[in-house]
Enzyme design. Structure first.
Site, PDB file in Angstrom:
ATOM      1  N   ARG A  55      36.625  36.257  41.893  1.00 36.25           N
ATOM      2  CA  ARG A  55      37.189  37.249  40.960  1.00 36.25           C
ATOM      3  C   ARG A  55      38.440  37.881  41.549  1.00 36.25           C
ATOM      4  NH1 ARG A  55      35.773  42.870  38.388  1.00 36.25           N
ATOM      5  NH2 ARG A  55      36.702  42.444  36.334  1.00 36.25           N
ATOM      6  N   HIS A 101      42.117  38.113  39.955  1.00 32.68           N
ATOM      7  CA  HIS A 101      42.741  39.393  39.630  1.00 32.68           C
ATOM      8  C   HIS A 101      44.094  39.575  40.304  1.00 32.68           C
ATOM      9  CE1 HIS A 101      39.665  42.106  37.457  1.00 32.68           C
ATOM     10  NE2 HIS A 101      39.616  40.851  37.021  1.00 32.68           N
ATOM     11  N   TRP A 149      20.958  39.197  35.555  1.00 33.52           N
ATOM     12  CA  TRP A 149      20.356  38.842  36.836  1.00 33.52           C
ATOM     13  C   TRP A 149      19.826  37.429  36.733  1.00 33.52           C
ATOM     14  CZ3 TRP A 149      21.154  40.613  41.383  1.00 33.52           C
ATOM     15  CH2 TRP A 149      21.566  41.950  41.546  1.00 33.52           C
TER      16      TRP A 149
END
Ligand code: HEM
Ligand SMILES: O=C1CCNc2c1cnc1ccccc21
Length: 290
Positions: free
Chosen positions: A45, A49, A188
């Site tokens: 991630r 980003h 989850w």
């Protein structure tokens, strides 16, 4: 103009493989993070980003300058939760002071993907740390509450096609959303640290119900406890995106190939690597055991 990549004095594949191995070994050591998901998804991630601030209209932002290291970018509310990845990389940056931040942030994403059994990602060094004044302003990262036309327009800023957009979002097979970071929660159940085409299989196979979560944000939930962001679900609502979701749900090899190309394009957007030679393809730890 495009940023010109600069060769790092005398550093070669072996030097960058050492950085790869240091990150990969730390990923194995610190496997308990985030309920035993580990740092892999968080590093992927971060690599997205730091690249996703790019704007092809004025060639601002993007991975080149490593400006995530400055408070203004790190404190962007869209980057909440990535402090974990940045903290994870601090000792790596100390051990290899010669690597630029832009190269480190992107190499960390490549390492995490390969170590999570994803495709081999060709990677080129040469990003040069920029000054704090070059830090892009907040607000360049996408809003998860939106629909397909928003997603298409957003990625249009990088010059991405429908096929590239769908392939890239397949990275949402990794990790999970955290209410305290983004105002979305779960899953989850399906949160994984193995790179597969399961995001596309989930999209097509589960029956999704739009519900308000504890933060008051709408997200799609399935009986199995899986979740999709509105921007995820947009990929099956929009006919042009949907045909690629169906392709990748059926063909993991095609997904791997297209993800690799789109991810390289994301990480290299706005950079001219000139005649700096071809990309490196790193060995995984498993491939070096022998
Ligand atoms: C429409 C574009 C996108 C939107 C709106 C979006 C939104 C989000 C949100 C809200 C989260 C949860 C963050 C948290 O609560 O911790 C997330 C996680 C994640 N995103 Fe995306 N994302 C997008 C595109 C991408 C792309 C292009 C990639 C990589 C190629 C990516 C990789 C990830 C990964 C690996 C996670 C899991 C992180 C973790 O488990 O800590 N995303 N995304
Ligand atoms: O269906 C999944 C698999 C586990 N991770 C995610 C899914 C869907 N959407 C996501 C969106 C952001 C982060 C992780 C996921």
């Amino acid at each position: 103009a495009l940023h010109l990549a600069k060769a790092q004095d005398g550093k070669s594949l072996e030097d960058f493989q050492k950085v790869y191995n240091a990150i990969a070994e730390k990923l194995r050591d610190e496997d308990e993070f985030d309920g035993y998901i580990g740092y892999g998804p968080n590093l992927v991630r971060l690599s997205w980003h730091v690249s996703g601030t790019f704007d092809k209209n004025d060639n601002s932002g993007g991975s080149f300058g490593g400006t995530y290291r400055f408070k203004k970018e790190a404190d962007d509310p869209a980057n909440k939760g990535l402090q974990n990845a940045a903290h994870f990389l601090e000792p790596i940056a100390k051990k290899f002071p010669w690597i630029s931040h832009g190269d480190l942030y992107t190499l960390a994403g490549v390492t995490a993907l390969q170590e999570m059994q994803g495709p081999k990602i060709p990677w080129r060094p040469g990003r040069v740390d920029a000054d704090e004044k070059d830090t892009p302003e907040n607000g360049r990262l996408p809003d998860a509450s939106q629909d397909g036309s928003y997603v298409r327009h957003y990625f249009g800023r990088f010059g991405f096609t429908d096929q590239e957009i769908v392939a890239l979002l397949g990275a949402h097979c990794l990790g999970k959303t955290h209410l305290e970071n983004s105002g979305y929660e779960g899953p989850w159940g399906a949160a994984t640290n193995t790179f597969t085409n399961e995001f596309f299989v989930n999209l097509l196979n589960e029956n999704w119900k739009l519900e308000k979560n504890e933060a008051g944000n709408k997200q799609y939930n399935s009986e199995k406890g899986y979740m999709m962001l509105p921007t995820d679900y947009a990929l099956v609502q929009d006919g042009k995106f949907r045909k690629y979701v169906e392709k990748y749900a059926k063909d993991q090899d095609a997904f791997f190939e297209d993800f690799k190309s789109a991810y390289v394009k994301l990480l290299e957007n706005g950079i001219d690597f000139g005649k700096l030679g071809k990309a490196y393809v790193f060995k995984t730890l498993d491939e070096q055991d022998s």
